[in-house]
Every structure is written in structure tokens, then in C-alpha cells.
Design a protein around this motif. Structure first.
Motif, mmCIF file in Angstrom:
data_model
loop_
_atom_site.group_PDB
_atom_site.id
_atom_site.type_symbol
_atom_site.label_atom_id
_atom_site.label_comp_id
_atom_site.label_asym_id
_atom_site.label_seq_id
_atom_site.Cartn_x
_atom_site.Cartn_y
_atom_site.Cartn_z
ATOM 1 N N PRO A 21 0.813 -1.220 0.000
ATOM 2 C CA PRO A 21 0.000 0.000 0.000
ATOM 3 C C PRO A 21 0.847 1.271 0.000
ATOM 4 O O PRO A 21 0.534 2.216 -0.725
ATOM 5 N N HIS B 132 -4.204 -6.792 -0.706
ATOM 6 C CA HIS B 132 -5.333 -5.932 -0.347
ATOM 7 C C HIS B 132 -5.576 -4.830 -1.363
ATOM 8 O O HIS B 132 -6.707 -4.467 -1.639
ATOM 9 N N ASN C 60 -17.181 -6.407 7.446
ATOM 10 C CA ASN C 60 -15.791 -6.853 7.482
ATOM 11 C C ASN C 60 -15.158 -6.724 6.091
ATOM 12 O O ASN C 60 -15.608 -7.363 5.147
ATOM 13 N N ARG D 26 -9.065 2.291 4.875
ATOM 14 C CA ARG D 26 -8.691 1.064 5.577
ATOM 15 C C ARG D 26 -7.682 1.343 6.676
ATOM 16 O O ARG D 26 -7.711 0.753 7.752
ATOM 17 N N ARG D 27 -6.756 2.258 6.402
ATOM 18 C CA ARG D 27 -5.750 2.590 7.420
ATOM 19 C C ARG D 27 -6.405 3.199 8.641
ATOM 20 O O ARG D 27 -6.047 2.881 9.767
ATOM 21 N N ALA E 135 -7.972 0.501 10.545
ATOM 22 C CA ALA E 135 -6.960 -0.310 11.221
ATOM 23 C C ALA E 135 -6.421 0.423 12.432
ATOM 24 O O ALA E 135 -6.187 -0.180 13.485
ATOM 25 N N ARG F 299 -6.553 -0.736 16.240
ATOM 26 C CA ARG F 299 -5.323 -0.866 17.011
ATOM 27 C C ARG F 299 -5.426 -0.111 18.335
ATOM 28 O O ARG F 299 -4.972 -0.576 19.368
ATOM 29 N N LEU G 162 -7.215 -2.124 20.705
ATOM 30 C CA LEU G 162 -6.377 -3.217 21.173
ATOM 31 C C LEU G 162 -5.442 -2.735 22.281
ATOM 32 O O LEU G 162 -5.191 -3.431 23.257
ATOM 33 N N ARG H 231 -17.021 -18.037 8.477
ATOM 34 C CA ARG H 231 -15.872 -17.849 9.358
ATOM 35 C C ARG H 231 -16.007 -16.634 10.277
ATOM 36 O O ARG H 231 -16.947 -15.888 10.182
ATOM 37 N N GLY I 145 -13.158 -10.694 13.255
ATOM 38 C CA GLY I 145 -13.571 -9.508 12.519
ATOM 39 C C GLY I 145 -12.393 -8.687 12.044
ATOM 40 O O GLY I 145 -12.447 -7.465 12.023
ATOM 41 N N GLY I 146 -11.294 -9.347 11.691
ATOM 42 C CA GLY I 146 -10.129 -8.656 11.167
ATOM 43 C C GLY I 146 -9.199 -8.100 12.232
ATOM 44 O O GLY I 146 -8.142 -7.564 11.925
ATOM 45 N N VAL I 147 -9.576 -8.223 13.508
ATOM 46 C CA VAL I 147 -8.720 -7.716 14.584
ATOM 47 C C VAL I 147 -8.087 -8.895 15.321
ATOM 48 O O VAL I 147 -8.801 -9.793 15.765
ATOM 49 N N PRO I 148 -6.746 -8.917 15.449
ATOM 50 C CA PRO I 148 -6.112 -10.035 16.145
ATOM 51 C C PRO I 148 -6.565 -10.096 17.596
ATOM 52 O O PRO I 148 -6.642 -9.066 18.268
ATOM 53 N N ARG J 272 -14.043 -22.193 17.228
ATOM 54 C CA ARG J 272 -14.481 -22.256 15.825
ATOM 55 C C ARG J 272 -13.302 -22.573 14.903
ATOM 56 O O ARG J 272 -13.465 -23.252 13.889
ATOM 57 N N GLN K 6 -13.161 -21.463 10.678
ATOM 58 C CA GLN K 6 -12.444 -20.286 10.181
ATOM 59 C C GLN K 6 -10.953 -20.560 10.207
ATOM 60 O O GLN K 6 -10.471 -21.348 11.020
ATOM 61 N N ALA L 206 -3.555 -10.978 22.055
ATOM 62 C CA ALA L 206 -2.679 -10.477 20.992
ATOM 63 C C ALA L 206 -2.158 -9.089 21.342
ATOM 64 O O ALA L 206 -2.890 -8.242 21.845
ATOM 65 N N LYS L 207 -0.866 -8.884 21.090
ATOM 66 C CA LYS L 207 -0.273 -7.558 21.275
ATOM 67 C C LYS L 207 -0.553 -6.726 20.030
ATOM 68 O O LYS L 207 -0.971 -7.240 18.998
ATOM 69 N N VAL L 208 -0.280 -5.462 20.141
ATOM 70 C CA VAL L 208 -0.386 -4.615 18.956
ATOM 71 C C VAL L 208 0.601 -5.146 17.921
ATOM 72 O O VAL L 208 1.768 -5.357 18.222
ATOM 73 N N PRO L 209 0.137 -5.401 16.700
ATOM 74 C CA PRO L 209 1.025 -6.042 15.719
ATOM 75 C C PRO L 209 2.244 -5.175 15.400
ATOM 76 O O PRO L 209 2.143 -3.951 15.336
ATOM 77 N N ASP M 21 1.677 -5.246 4.379
ATOM 78 C CA ASP M 21 0.239 -5.145 4.550
ATOM 79 C C ASP M 21 -0.154 -4.776 5.976
ATOM 80 O O ASP M 21 -1.325 -4.778 6.293
ATOM 81 N N GLU M 22 0.838 -4.470 6.813
ATOM 82 C CA GLU M 22 0.554 -4.352 8.243
ATOM 83 C C GLU M 22 -0.538 -3.342 8.530
ATOM 84 O O GLU M 22 -1.294 -3.477 9.464
ATOM 85 N N VAL M 23 -0.646 -2.320 7.668
ATOM 86 C CA VAL M 23 -1.629 -1.273 7.940
ATOM 87 C C VAL M 23 -3.051 -1.788 7.898
ATOM 88 O O VAL M 23 -3.963 -1.122 8.349
ATOM 89 N N PHE M 24 -3.259 -2.977 7.353
ATOM 90 C CA PHE M 24 -4.627 -3.460 7.222
ATOM 91 C C PHE M 24 -5.022 -4.425 8.329
ATOM 92 O O PHE M 24 -6.127 -4.907 8.357
ATOM 93 N N LEU M 25 -4.062 -4.769 9.198
ATOM 94 C CA LEU M 25 -4.388 -5.807 10.171
ATOM 95 C C LEU M 25 -4.683 -5.243 11.553
ATOM 96 O O LEU M 25 -4.317 -4.149 11.858
#
Lengths: 243, 218, 204
Positions: A9, A85, A149, A230-231, A234, A238, A241, B218, C13-16, C46, C52, C191-194, C200-204
Motif C-alpha cells: 500500500p 489488499h 468486514n 482502511r488505514r 486499522a 489498534r 487493542l 468464518r 472480525g479482522g482484529v487479532p 471455531r 475459520q 494479541a499484542k499490537v502487531p 500489509d501491516e496497515v490493514f491488520l
């Protein structure tokens, strides 16, 4: 360096930012130049008069309406196979541009058809196919909008795009078959390439090139917007988190 | 697989299973047509094959959102996905059950409703045959649509929007065959194309449907 | 048939949610998952059931061995208790549903439509379903919801019988079932902050 580097990206944003100004200017010059050339410096058609000049908008838009779907198909395949992506987001970004192009083609076609055929709309195979293509675009965009999602949405829309492509081709053949059926044969056909003389063709080529560049730059721009969106998502995730 | 088919049929026939709703809808639509276009027999006779096809298609479409949604809501779909059956097979069986409870009754009802619409005498066999060949494709494509939208709120409306364009080739060839038959023209090409679409759909769509259902689970 | 989980990372849902999770589950053992709401118990179960894919890591020994029981009962309310159970037995290629009916005290209810059962009775039927799958590893997500004390005891003895025949069970529950098994607290695997990998990290 492999071409997949551009699937990064950050790299994508940097490179597209570098080429976009040139593309904007080039597409604007080509389209405006081509339209002026076509509108004012070509003779009127001996049968169709000056109404023929709408061709300089109609044909390039129709061209891109189909090619946009092609591009979405390729981008969807890349997402399904390599899971980049940016590819999925580019497909998402291209769909509204494709819708706009389809609408331009349909509306300019109606404007052209009214004086020529005496009707805004006829169920000619070509026109009908574009209408069906428009429906496919609507479904595709609606599916993107309906799913929260982003990865799920990318997966589902990709498969819809693949399946839709097959059915779009089938529909094209079905429509061709259908209007030679009980109905009278296609009395109205508009096969632009065949009845365009060179003098009309040069400005037409100019406009088509302009539309291609316009499509590319719009998709680059919109993909950039999608990436940034998307950023943001994310970053919000984060933050949650970390909290 | 047979157990699954039997269960789906059993559920459709039990109270609240919704068997017959599609058929009733088909009847209502057909009855509404003369109200909207006028009672002129000649007009009705001309549009009868198309109206019957469109009515059957809509009746099929309406019952699609129940196809997977019920199994999704009560959790059976998760369990089926962990069962030893391939998901492709599960979906093909579900499509078959849908066809047997919705498509087949429509096929059988079409000639009866053709009488109401003043269908040409030659047309009865062709409308029945074209629906018989075409409706399995409608069920299978619909299953793909149902798998796409299974977890979504407001899935029903979206389902129609997604599935309708996919129905275009089937509708064109099916209605064309019926129309040509009713007018006494040759129908082979249209019927063969229709059969080709149905065969291709039955062969390929279970895989597409299973792929999207896995994503949705999923 | 040992279930072996190695360095598993999971997303919801896309979040670790979970990262670096490893454990083994040997035949005859039960593993009880603990942790606060939202830690990722359901996601883990699951994933083990194959519904999944994990973000990374390996799951060995789960293929075609897992019977899964989630939050919803998976019952058809229009069918009777016997019909529900027999259907799943057929799907899993089994015949005998009597032991399952007996173990969960459903014999007296066998002819009742599932729609007429109470929440606890439905839950018992859903759990009886595990017995007719013939699968070695039971994966259970909050199995005792809406069960009364007597039913919990029935369930505990059914799991014990399953373990005694060499089966295994992976449970997420807050109730002490008195099972022969280990407890795994998922809290430390949050999970810790990635870390940024620049792609691609910005999308996870």
C-alpha cells in the motif's frame, strides 16, 4: 524488483501520487482537445447531421464501461489468488467509475437515438446488454456496501465478480439470440467502427485515449482513498487493542 | 446426503415450512396480470408464455431467502460445515430440495395457469418443458445468491438484486422457447441453450456457492 | 489422536485477538478454556472446528475428528427429538441414537417436537447430538448455558464416559464440572499490537 511490489500500500500510494498529476493533465488535454476537434473541426455527417458528434462521448464511455468490468475481474482474480489488499480495493474503487461510464453511454445513446431513430430507447441487443451490465454493477456495489468486514466483503465480491462475468457473457449471447426471435430483426443497429470515416476516427481515437487515461487516474485516486480509509479503520482497531 | 434431502423436504411440508407459498404467489401474480393489462384474450395469449416464466422466476426468488437463512439462524449450518459431507454437496442437495418444493410445483401449475391467460394450444407442452428444464438452474443460481447474503441484515432485498441479473440468460432462453413454441416456431435452439445453461450451472455453481458460504461462516 | 496446536494466532472480525497459543490435547483428557469475555474463546473453538482459518500457526489432528457445539442449539423446531438426533446420526454415518437419548434423559421426550421443549431440554438435545457424531474430539462452547444442576451432572458424566473411551474434549466454560482435565487461561495469550512489517501491516 517484481511487479507485486506495487501491492504494498505504501509503495502504491507513493508511486500513484507521482504519476497522477501527469495523468490528470494528459486525460484532460486529450478529452477536451478531442471533443473540440470532433465538435468543431469535422464535417457533419451526410445522413445524421451534427447529432453524430455525440459519438465522441458515447463510444469512449461505452468502451470504458466494459473495460472497467474487465479490470475488476482481473483485480478480483489477483485478490483471490495472491490476496493483495490493494488489488481488492482497486476493484472496489473501479466499480462506481464503471457505473458512471455505463450511465454516460446509456444516456448519450438515448440522446443520440431520439433524433436518429425517433425513440429514446429500443431493446436493441447492444443497448440491452449495457442495461444488464449496469444491473451487474449495481449488485456488485450493493454487496460491497452491505458487508462490514472488509476482507469478507473482498472475498464475496470477488467471487460475485467471477460468477457475474460468466453470466454477463451468457447474457450478451442470450440477448443477441432473443432479439432475432419473434421480434422483427434488429432494424436499429449502431456499429460505430464500421461507419466511421477516417476524418471522424482521429478525434474519436483521441477521446478514447483520453477516457482510458481518465479511468486509470480515477481508479488510482479512488484506490488511494480506499487505502487511507482502511488505514483509519486499522488504526481505530489498534487503538482499541491498546486500550 | 439423502438424509439431508429428506430432512429439508420434511421441514418444507411440516407446518410453517412454507411449502405452497411459492405456488400461491405464482397464482396471485398470474391472476393480477389481466387486471393490469386488460381482459383482451389476444393480448393475454401473446404475453402468456412470458408472464408465466416471469411469475415462476419471481416465485422462485421469493423463497430463496429461507433456503439457508433458517439453517443459519438456528446454527445448523455451522454443524453441517463440520460434518463429513462436502459443503458443495450440501448446497447441491439444498438446491435440489428447493427445486422439489418450489420449482417442480411451479412447472406442474404452469399449464393450468396458462388456461387463465389464454395460452395458445400449442404452447402448453412448451411452457411446461421449458420450465422443467430451466427451473433447476433458477434454484441452483439462487442457492449461490443465498450463500452470498446469508449472514446479512436486509439480506432479502440484496439477494434479489444480486440474483436477478444472473437469471437473465435462463429467463431469455426459457421464455423464448415457450414463446416460439406457442407461436408454432422451432424451439430446439432455445431449449438446447437453456439445457446447456442448466447443466453448466448445476456443474459449477455448487463450488461457487460453497466458496462464498465458507467465507460467510468464518 | 492427539490434538496439537502450535503457535496459533487468531483474528475476530479482522482484529487479532489471540497470539502465540500452543497446547496439546491427548486422548482421554479434557481441556477447559478460561478467560474474560471477548478474549477469543469462541474464535479459538471455531478455528479448531475448522470453521475459520487461523492468522498463522498450525492445528494438527483436528481434521474430521471434531464435533462442534456452539452457542446455538442447531435444532429444527418442527422435528421431534428423535428425528433431530437421527438426522445428525445419519449425517455422521452413525446408527444408534439410544445411548445418547439415555445419557441426556431424553427418552421420555423422544416423540415431542423440539419446538415444544424448554431451553434446558433443547440444550440437552444439542449436547446429546455430540454423542451421535462418533467424533473423537468434542469442542464445546459454553455447553452448560440454561442447564439446571441435574442436567449439568448428566452432561459431566457424558463427557467423562467419552473421555473414558479415549475421546477428548475442549470446553469453554465457567462452571466446575469436576472433570479429569487441565485448565488453560487464555488471558496471557491476548494479541499484542502487531509489529510493523512494512507491507500489509496497515490493514491488520
Amino acid at each position: 524488483m517484481s511487479i507485486w511490489e506495487y501491492a504494498n500500500p505504501t509503495k502504491f500510494l507513493r508511486t500513484s501520487a507521482r504519476v497522477m498529476p501527469t495523468l490528470w493533465v494528459a486525460s484532460a488535454v486529450l478529452i477536451i482537445g478531442g471533443l473540440i476537434w470532433g465538435f468543431f473541426f469535422t464535417p457533419d455527417d451526410f445522413r445524421q447531421g451534427s447529432t453524430v458528434k455525440i459519438i465522441y462521448l458515447h463510444v469512449p464511455a461505452a468502451l470504458m464501461a466494459i473495460n472497467a468490468w474487465f479490470m475488476m475481474l482481473v483485480a478480483s482474480l489477483i485478490w483471490v489468488i495472491r490476496r493483495h489488499h490493494v488489488s481488492a480495493l482497486a476493484a472496489k474503487a473501479a466499480a462506481p467509475v464503471g457505473i458512471a461510464m455505463t450511465l454516460i453511454a446509456l444516456i448519450t445513446g438515448a440522446l443520440w437515438g431520439q433524433p436518429m431513430w425517433g425513440t429514446w430507447w429500443a431493446w436493441d441487443p447492444r443497448l440491452t446488454s449495457f442495461l444488464v451490465l449496469f444491473l451487474f454493477y449495481l449488485g456488485y456495489v450493493a454487496l460491497w456496501e452491505a458487508i462490514d468486514n472488509p476482507d469478507t466483503a473482498a472475498d464475496l465480491t470477488s467471487i460475485l465478480c467471477l460468477v457475474g462475468s460468466v453470466f454477463a457473457v451468457l447474457s450478451r449471447y442470450a440477448v443477441n439470440f432473443w432479439n432475432q426471435g419473434l421480434h422483427q430483426g434488429a432494424s436499429l443497429s449502431l456499429d460505430a467502427e464500421k461507419n466511421v470515416a477516417d476524418i471522424f476516427a482521429y478525434p474519436l481515437w483521441t477521446c478514447m485515449t483520453g477516457f482510458i487515461l481518465l479511468f486509470i487516474v480515477l481508479v488510482l485516486y479512488r484506490t488511494g482513498t480506499e487505502i487511507r480509509q482502511r488505514r483509519i479503520q486499522a488504526l481505530v482497531a489498534r487503538e482499541k487493542l491498546e486500550a | 446426503m439423502i438424509a439431508l434431502l429428506l430432512r429439508d423436504l420434511q421441514l418444507a411440508f411440516r407446518a410453517g415450512g412454507g411449502f405452497g407459498l411459492g405456488l400461491a404467489f405464482f397464482l396471485i401474480v398470474t391472476v393480477m396480470v389481466p387486471f393490469s393489462v386488460g381482459p383482451n384474450s389476444a393480448t393475454l395469449g401473446t404475453i402468456a408464455p412470458g408472464v408465466l416464466w416471469l411469475g415462476a422466476l419471481l416465485a422462485c426468488l421469493l423463497s430463496l431467502d429461507r433456503l439457508l437463512a433458517l439453517d443459519w439462524e438456528d446454527g445448523s449450518l455451522d454443524l453441517l460445515a463440520t460434518a463429513p459431507l462436502p459443503l458443495e454437496g450440501v448446497l447441491a442437495v439444498k438446491a435440489l430440495a428447493h427445486w422439489m418444493t418450489t420449482g417442480l410445483p411451479l412447472v406442474l401449475a404452469a399449464p393450468v395457469l396458462g388456461v387463465l391467460l389464454n395460452l395458445a394450444p400449442d404452447g402448453f407442452a412448451w411452457i411446461t418443458l421449458s420450465l422443467l428444464i430451466g427451473t433447476p438452474a433458477l434454484s441452483m443460481i439462487g442457492t449461490f445468491g443465498a450463500a452470498l447474503t446469508v449472514g446479512l441484515r436486509r439480506g432479502g432485498l440484496l439477494l434479489s438484486l444480486l440474483v436477478m441479473p444472473l437469471y437473465v440468460p435462463t429467463l431469455i432462453f426459457g421464455a423464448e422457447a415457450a414463446r416460439r413454441g406457442a407461436a408454432g416456431f422451432a424451439t430446439e435452439t432455445a431449449l438446447l441453450m437453456l439445457a446447456g445453461i442448466t447443466a453448466g450451472t448445476l456443474a459449477c455453481m455448487p463450488f461457487a456457492a460453497a466458496a462464498v458460504l465458507r467465507v460467510n461462516l468464518r | 489422536m492427539t490434538l496439537r496446536i502450535t503457535d496459533l494466532s487468531l483474528a475476530r472480525g479482522g482484529v487479532p485477538v489471540l497470539a502465540g497459543l500452543s497446547f496439546t490435547l491427548a486422548p482421554g483428557r479434557a481441556l477447559i478454556l478460561r478467560g474474560p469475555n471477548g478474549v477469543g474463546k469462541t474464535t479459538l473453538l471455531r478455528t479448531v472446528a475448522g470453521l475459520q482459518p487461523p492468522l498463522s500457526g498450525a492445528i494438527e489432528g483436528a481434521e474430521d475428528q471434531v464435533a462442534y457445539c456452539g452457542h446455538s442449539d442447531g435444532l429444527k423446531l418442527g422435528l421431534t427429538v428423535t428425528e433431530n438426533l437421527r438426522f445428525w446420526a445419519q449425517i455422521f454415518g452413525q446408527r444408534d441414537i439410544e445411548p445418547a437419548l439415555q445419557a441426556f434423559a431424553l427418552i421420555g421426550l423422544h416423540n415431542r417436537p423440539a419446538g415444544g421443549l424448554s431451553a434446558g431440554q433443547k440444550r440437552r438435545l444439542a449436547l446429546a447430538r455430540m454423542m451421535v457424531t462418533g467424533r473423537r474430539i468434542w469442542v464445546l462452547d459454553e455447553p452448560t448455558v440454561s442447564l439446571d444442576a441435574a442436567s449439568v451432572a448428566l452432561f459431566a458424566s457424558a463427557v467423562e464416559a467419552h473421555l473414558a473411551t479415549g475421546g477428548a474434549a475442549l470446553l469453554a466454560t465457567h462452571i466446575d464440572l469436576g472433570l479429569q482435565g487441565d485448565v488453560l487461561d487464555l488471558g496471557p495469550f491476548k494479541a499484542k499490537v502487531p509489529v510493523s512489517d512494512g507491507f500489509d501491516e496497515v490493514f491488520l
